[in-house]
Design a protein around this motif. Structure first.
Motif, mmCIF file in Angstrom:
data_model
loop_
_atom_site.group_PDB
_atom_site.id
_atom_site.type_symbol
_atom_site.label_atom_id
_atom_site.label_comp_id
_atom_site.label_asym_id
_atom_site.label_seq_id
_atom_site.Cartn_x
_atom_site.Cartn_y
_atom_site.Cartn_z
ATOM 1 N N LEU A 66 4.736 -21.289 50.308
ATOM 2 C CA LEU A 66 5.513 -21.668 49.124
ATOM 3 C C LEU A 66 7.005 -21.381 49.306
ATOM 4 O O LEU A 66 7.837 -21.968 48.614
ATOM 5 C CB LEU A 66 4.996 -20.910 47.897
ATOM 6 N N VAL A 67 7.353 -20.492 50.228
ATOM 7 C CA VAL A 67 8.764 -20.211 50.518
ATOM 8 C C VAL A 67 9.457 -21.478 51.022
ATOM 9 O O VAL A 67 10.625 -21.714 50.721
ATOM 10 C CB VAL A 67 8.878 -19.062 51.551
ATOM 11 N N VAL A 68 8.726 -22.290 51.764
ATOM 12 C CA VAL A 68 9.264 -23.569 52.258
ATOM 13 C C VAL A 68 9.141 -24.634 51.180
ATOM 14 O O VAL A 68 10.088 -25.385 50.907
ATOM 15 C CB VAL A 68 8.517 -24.004 53.536
ATOM 16 N N THR A 69 7.974 -24.719 50.549
ATOM 17 C CA THR A 69 7.730 -25.761 49.551
ATOM 18 C C THR A 69 8.692 -25.662 48.369
ATOM 19 O O THR A 69 9.253 -26.671 47.925
ATOM 20 C CB THR A 69 6.282 -25.678 49.043
ATOM 21 N N ALA A 70 8.896 -24.455 47.860
ATOM 22 C CA ALA A 70 9.794 -24.262 46.711
ATOM 23 C C ALA A 70 11.211 -24.710 47.053
ATOM 24 O O ALA A 70 11.885 -25.360 46.240
ATOM 25 C CB ALA A 70 9.786 -22.793 46.284
ATOM 26 N N TYR A 71 11.656 -24.369 48.250
ATOM 27 C CA TYR A 71 12.999 -24.765 48.683
ATOM 28 C C TYR A 71 13.123 -26.285 48.760
ATOM 29 O O TYR A 71 14.081 -26.879 48.254
ATOM 30 C CB TYR A 71 13.309 -24.134 50.040
ATOM 31 N N MET A 72 12.155 -26.935 49.403
ATOM 32 C CA MET A 72 12.247 -28.388 49.616
ATOM 33 C C MET A 72 12.177 -29.157 48.306
ATOM 34 O O MET A 72 12.899 -30.144 48.108
ATOM 35 C CB MET A 72 11.140 -28.844 50.563
ATOM 36 N N LEU A 73 11.303 -28.729 47.388
ATOM 37 C CA LEU A 73 11.198 -29.428 46.113
ATOM 38 C C LEU A 73 12.491 -29.300 45.301
ATOM 39 O O LEU A 73 12.959 -30.271 44.696
ATOM 40 C CB LEU A 73 10.014 -28.876 45.312
ATOM 41 N N ALA A 74 13.075 -28.106 45.299
ATOM 42 C CA ALA A 74 14.341 -27.909 44.585
ATOM 43 C C ALA A 74 15.461 -28.712 45.227
ATOM 44 O O ALA A 74 16.296 -29.316 44.539
ATOM 45 C CB ALA A 74 14.694 -26.421 44.564
ATOM 46 N N PHE A 75 15.490 -28.737 46.546
ATOM 47 C CA PHE A 75 16.499 -29.507 47.281
ATOM 48 C C PHE A 75 16.409 -30.984 46.905
ATOM 49 O O PHE A 75 17.421 -31.642 46.611
ATOM 50 C CB PHE A 75 16.284 -29.314 48.785
ATOM 51 N N ALA A 76 15.183 -31.524 46.916
ATOM 52 C CA ALA A 76 14.998 -32.947 46.598
ATOM 53 C C ALA A 76 15.376 -33.245 45.151
ATOM 54 O O ALA A 76 16.035 -34.251 44.865
ATOM 55 C CB ALA A 76 13.540 -33.338 46.854
ATOM 56 N N ALA A 77 14.974 -32.370 44.228
ATOM 57 C CA ALA A 77 15.235 -32.618 42.807
ATOM 58 C C ALA A 77 16.730 -32.652 42.507
ATOM 59 O O ALA A 77 17.205 -33.494 41.731
ATOM 60 C CB ALA A 77 14.548 -31.548 41.958
ATOM 61 N N MET A 78 17.499 -31.752 43.111
ATOM 62 C CA MET A 78 18.929 -31.663 42.811
ATOM 63 C C MET A 78 19.761 -32.634 43.633
ATOM 64 O O MET A 78 20.893 -32.957 43.248
ATOM 65 C CB MET A 78 19.408 -30.228 43.057
ATOM 66 N N SER A 79 19.209 -33.146 44.736
ATOM 67 C CA SER A 79 19.983 -34.008 45.626
ATOM 68 C C SER A 79 20.494 -35.262 44.913
ATOM 69 O O SER A 79 21.531 -35.807 45.274
ATOM 70 C CB SER A 79 19.140 -34.409 46.836
#
Length: 407
Positions: free
Chosen positions: A58-71
């Motif tokens: 989840l350390v990777v998943t949480a980062y990637m989902l937040a990155f995509a949402a804000m991009s």
């Protein structure tokens, strides 16, 4: 009135030739670099936070989902308030979030810090590419974008190596202290070297309706969708191997946990060589032609990968990665140029264009890693066929765009 391009050319030669490209390349690298830098620290992190391997994913998943949402918002925001405020603000937030991760005493607090990291990282990764087209034209823009693509391509390969070195000299928190220090160094470098490339007279009003309107304006351009999906599909073929690296290298090829370099070095190396070639031949060949050549090479590489996977050689290295390495070389030729072409579709909304394109790519890659990789990962042939399908879809979107443009 002095244009941003004239401002860049009037700057000191060292600043234009070395300083600005280096800072922009490092800014673009933060997003992908931060994805897998913590991987080597998972063991000690799990012991300290009482978390399982599955939970640490989840350390990777949480980062990637937040990155995509804000991009989707970083670019339009830079259209409204300027490029430098978005970059500097996002770096500052990223640094604070990294410190928060280092001080985390539970998995929940660590995940909160990673979410904030992801929300902030796109500010530098996305807006830095917009600055290139603001400041430079023609072959010079091609060269700059290719230089940035080299660092962007290297980031996923060196991130686990850097993380591994950091955990050798300190506890797992050292990884996040390094991220915070990197962000602060880039704040200083951006203040010293980066000009504001989006003057006030070109900015859009800072209103929610205006930001959403900018994204809608981009979405109404048919050429954007054709080019965005062309770039996404072909890059997605390469990302399939990145996201499924552990399955391919360890489970299917029988290599050890320290042998990931046997996949990443040829694949990322080929992309870097392609990006360098793109920058070098940009003065002789148009961006559109380089995209066509790049996708032709990627298509040949994808089909070669399938052919090799049908033979016994497909189950051993280095033959198993020959096809995807050619795909990556073609990607290196094409990707910087297709991004430049997209940025010219709506010149007044370049930030929105880059945000929308990044959002499409990030969402597709996240879905590919979660849904496609497990099915493709049943065999080396499965990887090769899935990658070939992606490349052919991307090549088809590009050919469609060329045909529509001629009409």
């Amino acid at each position: 009135m002095t244009s941003p391009t004239q401002t860049a050319r009037q700057a000191r030669p060292f600043r234009v030739a070395v300083g600005i490209p280096l800072v922009l390349a490092m800014l673009s690298m933060i997003g992908p670099f931060s994805i897998d830098t913590p991987f080597p620290a998972f063991t000690s992190m799990g012991r300290a936070l009482d978390a399982s391997t599955g939970q640490l994913q989840l350390v990777v998943t949480a980062y990637m989902l937040a990155f995509a949402a804000m991009s989707i918002f970083h670019g339009p925001l830079s259209d409204a308030i300027g490029r430098r405020p978005v970059i500097l603000g996002s770096l500052a937030v990223y640094a604070v979030a990294s410190v928060a991760c280092a001080f985390a005493t539970s998995l929940e607090l660590l995940l909160l810090g990673r979410v904030v990291q992801g929300l902030a990282a796109g500010g530098s990764t996305i807006v830095s590419r917009t600055i290139i087209r603001d400041l430079f034209d023609g072959p010079e823009a091609q060269r700059m974008m290719s230089q940035v693509a080299v660092i962007f391509g290297v980031a996923p390969a060196i991130a686990p190596v850097v993380g591994g070195l950091l955990v050798q000299v300190g506890p797992w928190e050292t990884v996040f202290w390094f991220m915070a220090a990197m962000a602060l160094v880039l704040v200083a470098a951006s203040l010293a070297l980066l000009p504001e490339s989006h003057p006030r007279e070109r900015r859009t009003p800072l209103r929610v309706g205006e930001i959403l309107g900018g994204l809608a304006a981009v979405a109404r351009v048919p050429a954007f969708h054709r080019m965005a999906w062309a770039g996404t599909f072909v890059f997605g073929a390469q990302f399939l191997y990145i996201g499924g690296a552990s399955i391919l290298v360890v489970d299917l090829l029988g290599e050890g946990e320290l042998d990931f370099w046997k996949l990443f070095v040829p694949m990322i190396g080929a992309m870097v060589v392609g990006s360098v070639a793109s920058g070098r031949y940009g003065r002789l060949v148009t961006s559109s032609r380089l995209v066509s050549i790049g996708y032709a090479v990627s298509t040949a590489g994808a089909l070669l990968g399938v052919a090799i996977a049908l033979t016994p050689a497909g189950a051993v290295l280095p033959w198993a990665v020959v096809g995807v390495s050619l795909v990556a070389f073609g990607n290196g030729l094409a990707y910087p140029n297709i991004q430049l072409l997209m940025l010219d579709l709506v010149p007044t909304r370049r930030g929105a264009v880059m945000s929308a394109a990044s959002f499409v790519t990030l969402v597709f890659n996240a879905a590919s890693a979660a849904l496609l990789a497990p099915y493709a990962g049943r065999s080396v042939l499965g990887f090769a066929v899935a990658a070939a399908v992606c490349v052919l879809l991307g090549w088809g979107c590009w050919r469609w765009h060329q045909h529509a443009s001629r009409r």
